[in-house]
Scaffold this motif. Structure first.
Motif, short mmCIF file in Angstrom:
data_model
loop_
_atom_site.label_atom_id
_atom_site.label_comp_id
_atom_site.label_asym_id
_atom_site.label_seq_id
_atom_site.Cartn_x
_atom_site.Cartn_y
_atom_site.Cartn_z
N PHE A 86 3.13 1.48 -3.33
CA PHE A 86 2.33 1.69 -4.53
C PHE A 86 1.79 3.12 -4.56
O PHE A 86 1.87 3.80 -5.59
CB PHE A 86 1.16 0.70 -4.59
CG PHE A 86 0.30 0.91 -5.80
CD1 PHE A 86 0.64 0.37 -7.02
CD2 PHE A 86 -0.85 1.68 -5.71
CE1 PHE A 86 -0.14 0.59 -8.15
CE2 PHE A 86 -1.64 1.91 -6.83
CZ PHE A 86 -1.28 1.37 -8.05
N ASN A 87 1.24 3.59 -3.44
CA ASN A 87 0.65 4.93 -3.41
C ASN A 87 1.68 6.03 -3.61
O ASN A 87 1.33 7.13 -4.04
CB ASN A 87 -0.14 5.14 -2.12
CG ASN A 87 -1.47 4.41 -2.15
OD1 ASN A 87 -2.06 4.23 -3.22
ND2 ASN A 87 -1.93 3.97 -1.01
N TYR A 126 1.75 6.01 -7.60
CA TYR A 126 0.52 6.10 -8.38
C TYR A 126 -0.12 7.47 -8.18
O TYR A 126 -0.31 7.90 -7.05
CB TYR A 126 -0.45 4.99 -7.93
CG TYR A 126 -1.72 4.93 -8.73
CD1 TYR A 126 -1.70 4.60 -10.07
CD2 TYR A 126 -2.95 5.18 -8.14
CE1 TYR A 126 -2.85 4.52 -10.80
CE2 TYR A 126 -4.12 5.10 -8.86
CZ TYR A 126 -4.06 4.77 -10.19
OH TYR A 126 -5.22 4.70 -10.93
N VAL A 185 1.65 0.50 -13.23
CA VAL A 185 2.47 1.13 -12.19
C VAL A 185 3.20 0.05 -11.39
O VAL A 185 4.41 0.17 -11.12
CB VAL A 185 1.62 2.03 -11.27
CG1 VAL A 185 2.41 2.49 -10.06
CG2 VAL A 185 1.08 3.22 -12.05
N PRO A 229 -5.63 -5.87 -10.00
CA PRO A 229 -5.76 -4.42 -10.20
C PRO A 229 -6.12 -4.07 -11.64
O PRO A 229 -5.88 -4.85 -12.57
CB PRO A 229 -4.37 -3.88 -9.84
CG PRO A 229 -3.45 -5.04 -9.92
CD PRO A 229 -4.26 -6.26 -9.66
N SER A 230 -6.68 -2.88 -11.81
CA SER A 230 -6.99 -2.38 -13.15
C SER A 230 -5.69 -2.19 -13.93
O SER A 230 -4.60 -2.19 -13.37
CB SER A 230 -7.75 -1.07 -13.05
OG SER A 230 -6.96 -0.09 -12.38
N VAL A 266 -4.78 3.61 -3.27
CA VAL A 266 -5.41 2.32 -3.00
C VAL A 266 -5.42 2.11 -1.49
O VAL A 266 -4.59 2.63 -0.76
CB VAL A 266 -4.68 1.16 -3.71
CG1 VAL A 266 -4.78 1.30 -5.21
CG2 VAL A 266 -3.24 1.06 -3.29
N ASP A 321 -4.24 0.38 -15.39
CA ASP A 321 -3.36 1.49 -15.04
C ASP A 321 -2.56 1.19 -13.77
O ASP A 321 -1.37 1.48 -13.69
CB ASP A 321 -4.15 2.80 -14.90
CG ASP A 321 -5.20 2.75 -13.81
OD1 ASP A 321 -5.78 1.67 -13.56
OD2 ASP A 321 -5.47 3.81 -13.20
N LYS A 322 -3.20 0.55 -12.81
CA LYS A 322 -2.50 0.17 -11.58
C LYS A 322 -1.51 -0.96 -11.85
O LYS A 322 -0.40 -0.98 -11.30
CB LYS A 322 -3.50 -0.24 -10.50
CG LYS A 322 -4.34 0.91 -9.99
CD LYS A 322 -5.35 0.44 -8.97
CE LYS A 322 -6.15 1.57 -8.42
NZ LYS A 322 -7.15 2.10 -9.33
N GLU A 374 0.84 -1.21 0.00
CA GLU A 374 0.00 0.00 0.00
C GLU A 374 0.87 1.26 0.00
O GLU A 374 0.67 2.16 -0.81
CB GLU A 374 -0.92 0.00 1.22
CG GLU A 374 -1.74 1.28 1.35
CD GLU A 374 -2.38 1.44 2.71
OE1 GLU A 374 -3.33 2.23 2.81
OE2 GLU A 374 -1.94 0.80 3.68
N TRP A 426 -5.32 -8.05 -3.54
CA TRP A 426 -4.37 -8.40 -4.60
C TRP A 426 -3.46 -9.52 -4.12
O TRP A 426 -3.22 -10.48 -4.84
CB TRP A 426 -3.49 -7.21 -4.98
CG TRP A 426 -4.19 -6.04 -5.59
CD1 TRP A 426 -5.49 -5.96 -6.01
CD2 TRP A 426 -3.62 -4.76 -5.83
NE1 TRP A 426 -5.75 -4.70 -6.49
CE2 TRP A 426 -4.62 -3.95 -6.40
CE3 TRP A 426 -2.36 -4.21 -5.63
CZ2 TRP A 426 -4.39 -2.63 -6.78
CZ3 TRP A 426 -2.14 -2.89 -5.99
CH2 TRP A 426 -3.15 -2.12 -6.56
#
Length: 134
Positions: free
Chosen positions: A26-27, A30, A57, A50-51, A35, A53-54, A23, A43
């Protein structure tokens, strides 16, 4: 299988495959809506993927191809090698800013991220699904 590939990529990149680590890291990378702990836990448990775009990343951060994270190594055999087009080279001022940003503590990074998002929205540079600035 996605969860196993994600955990392996995290370990290979030198990170613990834990929701709190995923978390936070990633944040930091992104620029959309952050998230949640619960989202990244899903996940890692294999409850969701994840979608795109995620996923891009994640792949860029962990140094793997997005389709390998999503589908496994077989996807490269079918499609052939893929060039990492989402990687944007940085240098000069951008490199300096990123280096300073990474040296800040988590609270300061969150504040700075909100400032940047506010500027982006003011200049119509923010994606529509980025969420609200608190």
């Amino acid at each position: 299988m996605f969860a196993l590939r994600l955990k392996a990529a995290l370990i290979a990149a030198g990170y613990q495959p834990r929701p709190s680590v995923l978390e936070r890291e990633f944040n930091l990378r992104y620029w959309g809506a952050p998230v949640t702990f619960q989202g990244v836990r899903r996940w890692l448990r294999g409850d969701s993927i994840p979608s795109q775009d995620k996923l891009q990343v994640l792949a860029g951060w962990l140094g793997v191809e997005p389709q390998v994270l999503r589908y496994g190594d077989q996807s490269l055999q079918v499609r052939g090698p893929m060039q990492a087009t989402w990687v944007i080279p940085v240098g000069g001022e951008e490199d300096e800013i990123l280096r300073i940003y990474r040296g800040l503590d988590e609270a300061q990074r969150k504040i700075l991220r909100q400032v940047v998002l506010t500027f982006a929205r003011a200049n119509d540079l923010q994606p529509e699904d980025a969420g609200e600035v608190p």
